[in-house]
Enzyme design. Sequence first.
Site, PDB file in Angstrom:
ATOM      1  N   ASN A   1      -9.817  13.805  -7.705  1.00  0.00           N
ATOM      2  CA  ASN A   1      -8.541  13.509  -7.693  1.00  0.00           C
ATOM      3  C   ASN A   1      -8.055  14.299  -9.201  1.00  0.00           C
ATOM      4  O   ASN A   1      -8.241  13.682 -10.104  1.00  0.00           O
ATOM      5  CB  ASN A   1      -8.235  12.238  -7.913  1.00  0.00           C
ATOM      6  N   ARG A  39      -8.000  15.073  -3.344  1.00  0.00           N
ATOM      7  CA  ARG A  39      -6.772  14.309  -3.196  1.00  0.00           C
ATOM      8  C   ARG A  39      -5.676  15.314  -3.417  1.00  0.00           C
ATOM      9  O   ARG A  39      -5.539  15.750  -4.682  1.00  0.00           O
ATOM     10  CB  ARG A  39      -6.822  13.022  -3.834  1.00  0.00           C
ATOM     11  N   HIS A  71       0.529   7.139  -0.381  1.00  0.00           N
ATOM     12  CA  HIS A  71      -0.775   6.233  -0.243  1.00  0.00           C
ATOM     13  C   HIS A  71      -1.206   6.304   1.103  1.00  0.00           C
ATOM     14  O   HIS A  71      -1.695   5.301   1.570  1.00  0.00           O
ATOM     15  CB  HIS A  71      -0.172   4.728  -0.563  1.00  0.00           C
ATOM     16  N   ARG A  95       8.390   1.647 -11.204  1.00  0.00           N
ATOM     17  CA  ARG A  95       9.464   2.308 -10.430  1.00  0.00           C
ATOM     18  C   ARG A  95      10.550   1.403  -9.707  1.00  0.00           C
ATOM     19  O   ARG A  95       9.968  -0.088  -9.388  1.00  0.00           O
ATOM     20  CB  ARG A  95       8.881   3.219  -9.327  1.00  0.00           C
ATOM     21  N   GLU A 142     -10.181   5.002  -1.691  1.00  0.00           N
ATOM     22  CA  GLU A 142      -9.479   6.275  -1.084  1.00  0.00           C
ATOM     23  C   GLU A 142     -10.607   7.352  -1.476  1.00  0.00           C
ATOM     24  O   GLU A 142     -10.538   8.031  -0.628  1.00  0.00           O
ATOM     25  CB  GLU A 142      -8.408   6.638  -2.126  1.00  0.00           C
TER      26      GLU A 142
END
Length: 396
Positions: free
Chosen positions: A7, A88, A177, A236, A379
């Site tokens: 990632n 990713r 996601h 956020r 993940e």
Amino acid sequence: MKILSVNAGSSSLKFTLIEMPEKTTLASGLFEKIGLVDSRYTIKHNGEKIVKEISMPDHSKAVDILMEELISMHIINSLDDIEGVGHRLVHGGPEFTKTVVLNDEVIEKLIENIDLAPLHNPGSITGMKAFMQALPNVIQTVVFDTAFHATMEETEYLYPVPYEWYEKYKVRKYGFHGTSHRFINKTISEYLHRDDLKIISCHIGNGGSVTAINAGKVVDTSMGFTPLAGIMMGTRCGDIDASILEYVGKKTGESLSELTNDLNKKSGLLGISGVSSDSRDVEDAAKEGNKRAILAEKMYAQKIANYIVMYNNLLGGADVICLTAGVGENSISMRQMIFDRVKTLGVKIDPVRNDIRGKFSLISTDDSKIPVYVVPTNEELMIAIDTMELALQNKK
Ligand code: ADP
């Protein structure tokens, strides 16, 4: 078969080396501040952790160091031991609807779509190029955060805005996601031995999204064109009235990009509580009676509850609700607060079962109308599974 799950960001590179199909993590680590003065890296292996500060002007240097360390730490004998690298990528745009084998043509398409994720995709692409250079004969894949959501119908992914925005500029809901929600779908479906489940998957970390899944296909998800939409998050705002931007901009003189930054970095739990974006800090402040922290927690729980109720309706009744990521896996009190707000669905949390952190567990009572599970996400493993599958296909 050793697979590297990667990632990469603009100045960082996270990796996990996984032995497949055993799913054993052999090593993991993080290269930070690449291209900056105080770059450093951490590698964890066999319960030990090494941290070194060293100049890393670019991602290629970081990848070279990683390869050298993997050999010198005897994690691999030679680079030939690595049989796949999975990268990713946050945004695949409308074209990429599943994990693909990485090649120059894919890189070109990714570059064409850079506008859609200008903060995330460039760093990841740089990372991909560095690994392609270092391991030219190893199969590499790109796993998209958006891909799992590609099954949404127009009714869900279109915004009720001028249609040309979609046609000309690709303005639509993409969702994020996806790799985590796909992992949750796979884990709970295998556990319950069913492939027809209607699942409400709640990934609640610093970023957060809720996804409605029917028989392995995403029906709707709370994040949108960008990860800014949906539930309230650490920093956020989630869903808000778009007119606020113009109104506040006129008052403060901030530009659109400054305002968008406010919504991404200064809102959510942080914006309301004024304490922190970390749910643990907000929880502590709320316990001490901080009014804004209490308010932030209530709002946070309510927004998630609203999506759960909405998606239960969309699915025509969910079979199971899953919670994952930092908050979902670990915050006992937030889980309780969320489900205190979805009582109309007949969901009941068992306080004793709910008293767990970070492990797969049923947390609802036996008479809860919908069972609720905590399902730790992984993940990196999902990326390794995809990469292994493509590597095996490639060998045939
Ligand atoms: P991301 O991957 O989006 O950066 P994570 O999934 O790691 O985020 O989640 C980070 C959030 O998880 C933080 O708000 C943090 O407070 C919360 N979290 C992590 N551990 C715990 C814990 N033990 N109790 C409560 N919240 C936790």
